[in-house]
Design a protein around this motif. Structure first.
Motif, PDB file in Angstrom:
ATOM      1  N   THR A 116       0.837  -1.208   0.000  1.00 19.58           N
ATOM      2  CA  THR A 116       0.000   0.000   0.000  1.00 19.58           C
ATOM      3  C   THR A 116       0.868   1.252   0.000  1.00 19.58           C
ATOM      4  N   GLU A 117       1.916   1.252   0.799  1.00 20.26           N
ATOM      5  CA  GLU A 117       2.822   2.398   0.846  1.00 20.26           C
ATOM      6  C   GLU A 117       3.458   2.653  -0.519  1.00 20.26           C
ATOM      7  N   TYR A 118       3.804   1.580  -1.213  1.00 16.07           N
ATOM      8  CA  TYR A 118       4.531   1.712  -2.470  1.00 16.07           C
ATOM      9  C   TYR A 118       3.626   1.758  -3.696  1.00 16.07           C
ATOM     10  N   GLY A 119       2.346   1.422  -3.527  1.00 18.11           N
ATOM     11  CA  GLY A 119       1.440   1.423  -4.664  1.00 18.11           C
ATOM     12  C   GLY A 119       1.660   0.262  -5.606  1.00 18.11           C
ATOM     13  N   VAL A 120       2.063  -0.897  -5.045  1.00 20.50           N
ATOM     14  CA  VAL A 120       2.284  -2.100  -5.849  1.00 20.50           C
ATOM     15  C   VAL A 120       1.269  -3.165  -5.422  1.00 20.50           C
ATOM     16  N   THR A 121       1.316  -4.323  -6.051  1.00 19.39           N
ATOM     17  CA  THR A 121       0.365  -5.393  -5.763  1.00 19.39           C
ATOM     18  C   THR A 121       1.034  -6.488  -4.941  1.00 19.39           C
ATOM     19  N   ALA A 122       0.395  -6.873  -3.836  1.00 23.50           N
ATOM     20  CA  ALA A 122       0.897  -7.930  -2.959  1.00 23.50           C
ATOM     21  C   ALA A 122      -0.088  -9.090  -2.958  1.00 23.50           C
ATOM     22  N   VAL A 123       0.433 -10.306  -3.102  1.00 25.14           N
ATOM     23  CA  VAL A 123      -0.403 -11.504  -3.129  1.00 25.14           C
ATOM     24  C   VAL A 123       0.215 -12.542  -2.200  1.00 25.14           C
ATOM     25  N   VAL A 124      -0.614 -13.150  -1.346  1.00 25.31           N
ATOM     26  CA  VAL A 124      -0.170 -14.233  -0.473  1.00 25.31           C
ATOM     27  C   VAL A 124      -0.698 -15.544  -1.030  1.00 25.31           C
ATOM     28  N   ARG A 125       0.188 -16.516  -1.185  1.00 25.12           N
ATOM     29  CA  ARG A 125      -0.201 -17.804  -1.751  1.00 25.12           C
ATOM     30  C   ARG A 125       0.327 -18.934  -0.871  1.00 25.12           C
ATOM     31  N   GLY A 126      -0.415 -20.034  -0.828  1.00 26.11           N
ATOM     32  CA  GLY A 126       0.048 -21.209  -0.106  1.00 26.11           C
ATOM     33  C   GLY A 126      -1.105 -22.021   0.437  1.00 26.11           C
ATOM     34  N   PRO A 127      -0.861 -23.281   0.785  1.00 26.01           N
ATOM     35  CA  PRO A 127      -1.913 -24.143   1.321  1.00 26.01           C
ATOM     36  C   PRO A 127      -2.350 -23.710   2.710  1.00 26.01           C
ATOM     37  N   LYS A 128      -3.564 -24.117   3.078  1.00 19.13           N
ATOM     38  CA  LYS A 128      -4.110 -23.769   4.390  1.00 19.13           C
ATOM     39  C   LYS A 128      -3.632 -24.715   5.488  1.00 19.13           C
ATOM     40  N   ASN A 129      -2.953 -25.783   5.073  1.00 17.83           N
ATOM     41  CA  ASN A 129      -2.402 -26.725   6.047  1.00 17.83           C
ATOM     42  C   ASN A 129      -0.896 -26.829   5.837  1.00 17.83           C
ATOM     43  N   PHE A 130      -0.251 -27.682   6.653  1.00 17.18           N
ATOM     44  CA  PHE A 130       1.184 -27.878   6.517  1.00 17.18           C
ATOM     45  C   PHE A 130       1.420 -28.925   5.448  1.00 17.18           C
ATOM     46  N   ASP A 131       1.799 -28.474   4.249  1.00 18.41           N
ATOM     47  CA  ASP A 131       1.935 -29.366   3.106  1.00 18.41           C
ATOM     48  C   ASP A 131       3.066 -28.860   2.215  1.00 18.41           C
ATOM     49  N   PRO A 132       4.296 -29.340   2.440  1.00 22.47           N
ATOM     50  CA  PRO A 132       5.428 -28.871   1.629  1.00 22.47           C
ATOM     51  C   PRO A 132       5.254 -29.121   0.136  1.00 22.47           C
ATOM     52  N   GLN A 133       4.631 -30.247  -0.237  1.00 25.08           N
ATOM     53  CA  GLN A 133       4.405 -30.510  -1.656  1.00 25.08           C
ATOM     54  C   GLN A 133       3.464 -29.475  -2.266  1.00 25.08           C
ATOM     55  N   ALA A 134       2.429 -29.115  -1.535  1.00 25.68           N
ATOM     56  CA  ALA A 134       1.505 -28.083  -2.021  1.00 25.68           C
ATOM     57  C   ALA A 134       2.207 -26.734  -2.105  1.00 25.68           C
ATOM     58  N   GLU A 135       3.107 -26.454  -1.157  1.00 27.29           N
ATOM     59  CA  GLU A 135       3.871 -25.210  -1.238  1.00 27.29           C
ATOM     60  C   GLU A 135       4.750 -25.207  -2.487  1.00 27.29           C
ATOM     61  N   LEU A 136       5.349 -26.344  -2.805  1.00 29.91           N
ATOM     62  CA  LEU A 136       6.157 -26.449  -4.014  1.00 29.91           C
ATOM     63  C   LEU A 136       5.331 -26.135  -5.257  1.00 29.91           C
ATOM     64  N   GLN A 137       4.124 -26.675  -5.325  1.00 28.19           N
ATOM     65  CA  GLN A 137       3.262 -26.417  -6.478  1.00 28.19           C
ATOM     66  C   GLN A 137       2.876 -24.940  -6.554  1.00 28.19           C
ATOM     67  N   GLU A 138       2.619 -24.331  -5.396  1.00 25.51           N
ATOM     68  CA  GLU A 138       2.304 -22.899  -5.367  1.00 25.51           C
ATOM     69  C   GLU A 138       3.494 -22.082  -5.869  1.00 25.51           C
ATOM     70  N   LEU A 139       4.684 -22.455  -5.420  1.00 20.75           N
ATOM     71  CA  LEU A 139       5.874 -21.720  -5.855  1.00 20.75           C
ATOM     72  C   LEU A 139       6.061 -21.851  -7.355  1.00 20.75           C
ATOM     73  N   ARG A 140       5.880 -23.047  -7.894  1.00 22.19           N
ATOM     74  CA  ARG A 140       5.999 -23.240  -9.342  1.00 22.19           C
ATOM     75  C   ARG A 140       4.984 -22.389 -10.106  1.00 22.19           C
ATOM     76  N   SER A 141       3.766 -22.337  -9.561  1.00 22.91           N
ATOM     77  CA  SER A 141       2.725 -21.527 -10.212  1.00 22.91           C
ATOM     78  C   SER A 141       3.083 -20.052 -10.195  1.00 22.91           C
ATOM     79  N   VAL A 142       3.634 -19.607  -9.073  1.00 25.88           N
ATOM     80  CA  VAL A 142       4.019 -18.196  -8.950  1.00 25.88           C
ATOM     81  C   VAL A 142       5.174 -17.871  -9.894  1.00 25.88           C
ATOM     82  N   VAL A 143       6.175 -18.727  -9.947  1.00 24.84           N
ATOM     83  CA  VAL A 143       7.316 -18.500 -10.841  1.00 24.84           C
ATOM     84  C   VAL A 143       6.845 -18.400 -12.289  1.00 24.84           C
ATOM     85  N   ALA A 144       5.873 -19.231 -12.676  1.00 23.55           N
ATOM     86  CA  ALA A 144       5.354 -19.217 -14.051  1.00 23.55           C
ATOM     87  C   ALA A 144       4.695 -17.888 -14.405  1.00 23.55           C
ATOM     88  N   LEU A 145       4.237 -17.152 -13.390  1.00 24.15           N
ATOM     89  CA  LEU A 145       3.604 -15.853 -13.618  1.00 24.15           C
ATOM     90  C   LEU A 145       4.623 -14.740 -13.859  1.00 24.15           C
TER      91      LEU A 145
END
Length: 333
Positions: free
Chosen positions: A55-84
């Protein structure tokens, strides 16, 4: 068009690009925070810091990740984010062996990556922002040893293999090594489920005699409130004298300290980590150094980045909990 009007118009055409350049930020800049258990108070607090910086900088912030403790799901989220192809990524690493290669892939693609809360030091991430977790463990260990008078049976609640938690455990063990009367009975893998921690705590409470558990130590934030609830119920039935040292400052944990169920908790600053993290990524984006993604900065005396930004750690007990509780309830200003 009059001469004056035409002159003014031409002047504005020259000045507008300069004015636009003065505002370096844009909503088109997307910064991502990737974690697990993103609905926990710890991570909602971090998200507030991340959004505050955006908000201070006027940029876009997005939080991504699983709602539980799941390293594999975090890996998939990271891959999806990198692809963007985002402007930058801030990530808490659950499993460095799993996530390290994807962090390296992001860096190779020219995407700045900074770790927060939990590190992947063998990866090519630029640097780490967070707690000195060994020091956090030592602080908790000193408190536990003092409250136990140097002797007693101790159990830990953690997720083995997560770097920050392993470092906290090491800090406790460093302190306990000076107290031969303190015995670590078990390091329980709660698998990211505070309900499992509560169930196991009830089993520990049932142990009697020489097997009695004298101290419960939570290395992960959500377990403190549920282990605390198990101890609260036991205390109501006449079982007392158990020590609980928790982690972090979510409201239920602070309330249980105020109520005398939890002895103390180790406080860290997820809001600050995420706030500084986004601003650091923005700085890298707008003011890149020479070959900013290709240096070996760990041993470079002229490195453009630090190796580690320590956001601090402190102990909260009944003597200072009221002020922390009030501050938590009021939220960020």
């Amino acid at each position: 068009m009059s001469m004056w009007t035409r002159g003014t118009f031409l002047a504005l055409l020259c000045v507008l690009p300069l004015l636009e350049g003065c505002t370096r930020h844009s909503k088109k800049e997307h910064y991502y925070l990737v974690a697990v258990n993103v609905q926990l108070p710890y991570w909602t607090t971090a998200a507030e810091g991340f959004q505050k910086a955006a908000t201070e900088y006027g940029v876009t912030a997005v939080v991504r990740g699983p709602k539980n403790f799941d390293p594999q799901a975090e890996l998939q989220e990271l891959r999806s984010v990198v692809a963007l192809k985002p402007t930058g990524i801030l990530i808490s690493v659950t499993n460095p062996d799993l996530l390290g290669p994807e962090i390296d892939a992001a860096i190779s693609a020219g995407i700045p990556v900074i770790t927060m809360d939990s590190d992947a030091p063998a990866s090519k991430r630029l640097y780490f922002i967070g707690t000195n977790n060994i020091q956090a463990g030592r602080l908790g260990g000193q408190r536990a040893a003092a409250m136990l008078n140097g002797k007693g049976n101790v159990v830990f609640f953690t997720m083995p293999g997560q770097p920050n938690l392993d470092e906290r455990l090491k800090g406790y063990k460093d302190v306990f090594s000076d107290y031969p009367g303190i015995k670590i009975v078990e390091v329980f893998d709660m698998k990211g489920d505070s309900g499992l921690a509560m169930d196991k705590a009830q089993q520990y409470i049932a142990l009697k005699g020489k097997d009695r558990i004298d101290a419960f130590i939570c290395l992960q934030s959500s377990s403190g409130r549920d282990v605390g609830e198990a101890l609260r119920r036991a205390k109501a039935e006449g079982d007392s004298g158990r020590l609980l040292v928790a982690m972090d400052t979510d409201l239920p944990t602070l309330q249980l300290i105020k109520d005398g169920v939890i002895d103390s908790t180790i406080s860290q600053k997820p809001y600050t980590m995420a706030l500084i993290g986004l601003k650091a990524l923005d700085e890298i984006h707008h003011y890149p150094t020479d070959n900013p993604m290709k240096g070996d900065y760990e041993l470079d005396p002229f490195a453009p980045f630090p190796a580690f930004v320590d956001t601090g750690v402190s102990l909260v007990d009944k003597g200072n909990v009221e002020g922390i509780l009030t501050r938590r309830q009021s939220g960020p200003q």
